[in-house]
Scaffold this motif. Sequence first.
Motif, PDB file in Angstrom:
ATOM      1  N   LEU A 270      -7.380  24.651  22.012  1.00  0.00           N
ATOM      2  CA  LEU A 270      -7.735  23.232  22.036  1.00  0.00           C
ATOM      3  C   LEU A 270      -8.617  22.855  20.843  1.00  0.00           C
ATOM      4  CD1 LEU A 270      -8.424  22.914  25.857  1.00  0.00           C
ATOM      5  CD2 LEU A 270      -6.464  21.966  24.607  1.00  0.00           C
ATOM      6  N   ARG A 271      -9.531  23.761  20.462  1.00  0.00           N
ATOM      7  CA  ARG A 271     -10.364  23.528  19.270  1.00  0.00           C
ATOM      8  C   ARG A 271      -9.521  23.484  18.010  1.00  0.00           C
ATOM      9  NH1 ARG A 271     -13.912  26.900  21.561  1.00  0.00           N
ATOM     10  NH2 ARG A 271     -13.148  28.692  20.408  1.00  0.00           N
ATOM     11  N   GLU A 272      -8.618  24.446  17.878  1.00  0.00           N
ATOM     12  CA  GLU A 272      -7.765  24.524  16.691  1.00  0.00           C
ATOM     13  C   GLU A 272      -6.882  23.288  16.553  1.00  0.00           C
ATOM     14  OE1 GLU A 272      -5.742  28.251  17.223  1.00  0.00           O
ATOM     15  OE2 GLU A 272      -7.450  29.409  16.476  1.00  0.00           O
ATOM     16  N   ARG A 273      -6.539  22.677  17.668  1.00  0.00           N
ATOM     17  CA  ARG A 273      -5.702  21.466  17.639  1.00  0.00           C
ATOM     18  C   ARG A 273      -6.530  20.187  17.572  1.00  0.00           C
ATOM     19  NH1 ARG A 273      -2.153  20.800  21.904  1.00  0.00           N
ATOM     20  NH2 ARG A 273      -3.257  22.161  23.307  1.00  0.00           N
ATOM     21  N   GLY A 274      -7.851  20.349  17.480  1.00  0.00           N
ATOM     22  CA  GLY A 274      -8.722  19.206  17.275  1.00  0.00           C
ATOM     23  C   GLY A 274      -9.004  18.358  18.500  1.00  0.00           C
ATOM     24  N   LEU A 275      -8.813  18.919  19.693  1.00  0.00           N
ATOM     25  CA  LEU A 275      -9.050  18.158  20.931  1.00  0.00           C
ATOM     26  C   LEU A 275     -10.474  18.301  21.450  1.00  0.00           C
ATOM     27  CD1 LEU A 275      -5.698  19.028  22.665  1.00  0.00           C
ATOM     28  CD2 LEU A 275      -6.406  16.769  21.922  1.00  0.00           C
ATOM     29  N   ILE A 276     -11.085  19.442  21.177  1.00  0.00           N
ATOM     30  CA  ILE A 276     -12.446  19.672  21.642  1.00  0.00           C
ATOM     31  C   ILE A 276     -13.275  20.269  20.519  1.00  0.00           C
ATOM     32  CG2 ILE A 276     -11.735  20.047  24.040  1.00  0.00           C
ATOM     33  CD1 ILE A 276     -12.322  23.068  23.578  1.00  0.00           C
ATOM     34  N   GLU A 277     -14.592  20.213  20.715  1.00  0.00           N
ATOM     35  CA  GLU A 277     -15.506  20.942  19.848  1.00  0.00           C
ATOM     36  C   GLU A 277     -16.455  21.707  20.756  1.00  0.00           C
ATOM     37  OE1 GLU A 277     -17.539  18.132  17.399  1.00  0.00           O
ATOM     38  OE2 GLU A 277     -18.391  17.058  19.090  1.00  0.00           O
ATOM     39  N   THR A 278     -16.893  22.857  20.281  1.00  0.00           N
ATOM     40  CA  THR A 278     -17.794  23.681  21.069  1.00  0.00           C
ATOM     41  C   THR A 278     -19.115  23.797  20.326  1.00  0.00           C
ATOM     42  OG1 THR A 278     -15.947  24.907  22.022  1.00  0.00           O
ATOM     43  CG2 THR A 278     -18.111  25.942  22.154  1.00  0.00           C
ATOM     44  N   LEU A 279     -20.190  23.482  21.023  1.00  0.00           N
ATOM     45  CA  LEU A 279     -21.529  23.566  20.457  1.00  0.00           C
ATOM     46  C   LEU A 279     -22.204  24.810  21.029  1.00  0.00           C
ATOM     47  CD1 LEU A 279     -22.494  19.816  20.918  1.00  0.00           C
ATOM     48  CD2 LEU A 279     -21.542  20.922  18.881  1.00  0.00           C
ATOM     49  N   PRO A 280     -22.730  25.675  20.164  1.00  0.00           N
ATOM     50  CA  PRO A 280     -23.365  26.910  20.653  1.00  0.00           C
ATOM     51  C   PRO A 280     -24.441  26.614  21.695  1.00  0.00           C
ATOM     52  CG  PRO A 280     -23.163  26.944  18.257  1.00  0.00           C
ATOM     53  CD  PRO A 280     -22.777  25.549  18.711  1.00  0.00           C
ATOM     54  N   HIS A 281     -24.397  27.342  22.780  1.00  0.00           N
ATOM     55  CA  HIS A 281     -25.361  27.260  23.884  1.00  0.00           C
ATOM     56  C   HIS A 281     -25.353  25.902  24.602  1.00  0.00           C
ATOM     57  CE1 HIS A 281     -26.846  31.056  22.411  1.00  0.00           C
ATOM     58  NE2 HIS A 281     -27.029  30.501  21.220  1.00  0.00           N
ATOM     59  N   LYS A 282     -24.375  25.047  24.302  1.00  0.00           N
ATOM     60  CA  LYS A 282     -24.307  23.730  24.939  1.00  0.00           C
ATOM     61  C   LYS A 282     -23.004  23.519  25.692  1.00  0.00           C
ATOM     62  CE  LYS A 282     -27.652  21.390  22.205  1.00  0.00           C
ATOM     63  NZ  LYS A 282     -28.775  21.221  23.082  1.00  0.00           N
ATOM     64  N   GLY A 283     -21.899  24.089  25.204  1.00  0.00           N
ATOM     65  CA  GLY A 283     -20.623  23.933  25.874  1.00  0.00           C
ATOM     66  C   GLY A 283     -19.573  23.271  25.003  1.00  0.00           C
ATOM     67  N   SER A 284     -18.458  22.924  25.627  1.00  0.00           N
ATOM     68  CA  SER A 284     -17.327  22.305  24.929  1.00  0.00           C
ATOM     69  C   SER A 284     -17.194  20.855  25.354  1.00  0.00           C
ATOM     70  CB  SER A 284     -16.033  23.064  25.242  1.00  0.00           C
ATOM     71  OG  SER A 284     -16.109  24.384  24.735  1.00  0.00           O
ATOM     72  N   TYR A 285     -16.899  20.011  24.375  1.00  0.00           N
ATOM     73  CA  TYR A 285     -16.816  18.566  24.589  1.00  0.00           C
ATOM     74  C   TYR A 285     -15.545  18.021  23.963  1.00  0.00           C
ATOM     75  CZ  TYR A 285     -21.712  19.153  25.695  1.00  0.00           C
ATOM     76  OH  TYR A 285     -22.885  19.564  26.275  1.00  0.00           O
ATOM     77  N   VAL A 286     -15.007  16.971  24.562  1.00  0.00           N
ATOM     78  CA  VAL A 286     -13.842  16.286  24.019  1.00  0.00           C
ATOM     79  C   VAL A 286     -14.289  15.536  22.760  1.00  0.00           C
ATOM     80  CG1 VAL A 286     -12.080  14.525  24.459  1.00  0.00           C
ATOM     81  CG2 VAL A 286     -12.833  16.034  26.307  1.00  0.00           C
ATOM     82  N   VAL A 287     -13.472  15.598  21.709  1.00  0.00           N
ATOM     83  CA  VAL A 287     -13.809  14.880  20.480  1.00  0.00           C
ATOM     84  C   VAL A 287     -13.758  13.378  20.733  1.00  0.00           C
ATOM     85  CG1 VAL A 287     -13.020  16.749  18.967  1.00  0.00           C
ATOM     86  CG2 VAL A 287     -11.424  14.942  19.634  1.00  0.00           C
ATOM     87  N   ASP A 288     -14.440  12.621  19.882  1.00  0.00           N
ATOM     88  CA  ASP A 288     -14.500  11.165  20.057  1.00  0.00           C
ATOM     89  C   ASP A 288     -13.166  10.491  19.770  1.00  0.00           C
ATOM     90  OD1 ASP A 288     -17.150  11.112  20.879  1.00  0.00           O
ATOM     91  OD2 ASP A 288     -17.885  11.035  18.821  1.00  0.00           O
ATOM     92  N   VAL A 289     -12.434  11.001  18.767  1.00  0.00           N
ATOM     93  CA  VAL A 289     -11.129  10.424  18.425  1.00  0.00           C
ATOM     94  C   VAL A 289     -10.087  11.533  18.545  1.00  0.00           C
ATOM     95  CG1 VAL A 289      -9.762   9.294  16.651  1.00  0.00           C
ATOM     96  CG2 VAL A 289     -12.204   8.780  16.840  1.00  0.00           C
TER      97      VAL A 289
END
Length: 85
Positions: free
Chosen positions: A52-71
């Motif tokens: 999902l990260r490689e396809r640009g759908l989410i980003e993962t923040l160290p020690h915070k978790g994964s979030y859906v991208v804004d666009v």
Amino acid sequence: MAEYEWQRIARTIEEEIRSGRIPPGGALSSITRLAQTHGVADRTIRRALRDLRERGLIETLPHKGSYVVDVLPPVNEPEDDESVD
């Protein structure tokens, strides 16, 4: 062709994102929670999230978790086998 478990999970999460069930900027559940929900090992969830990260759908923040991208990127359409001349 058979689908790997991580691919099925990535597809399920993508559907949740694209349908708005997980909105832009929304947090995904933790890896442990996702593994419990889907009945798989943590490494399977990690592989799905990497996809999902490689396809640009989410980003993962160290020690915070994964979030859906804004666009969201556009949906990848399967390529048409017919060539246009």
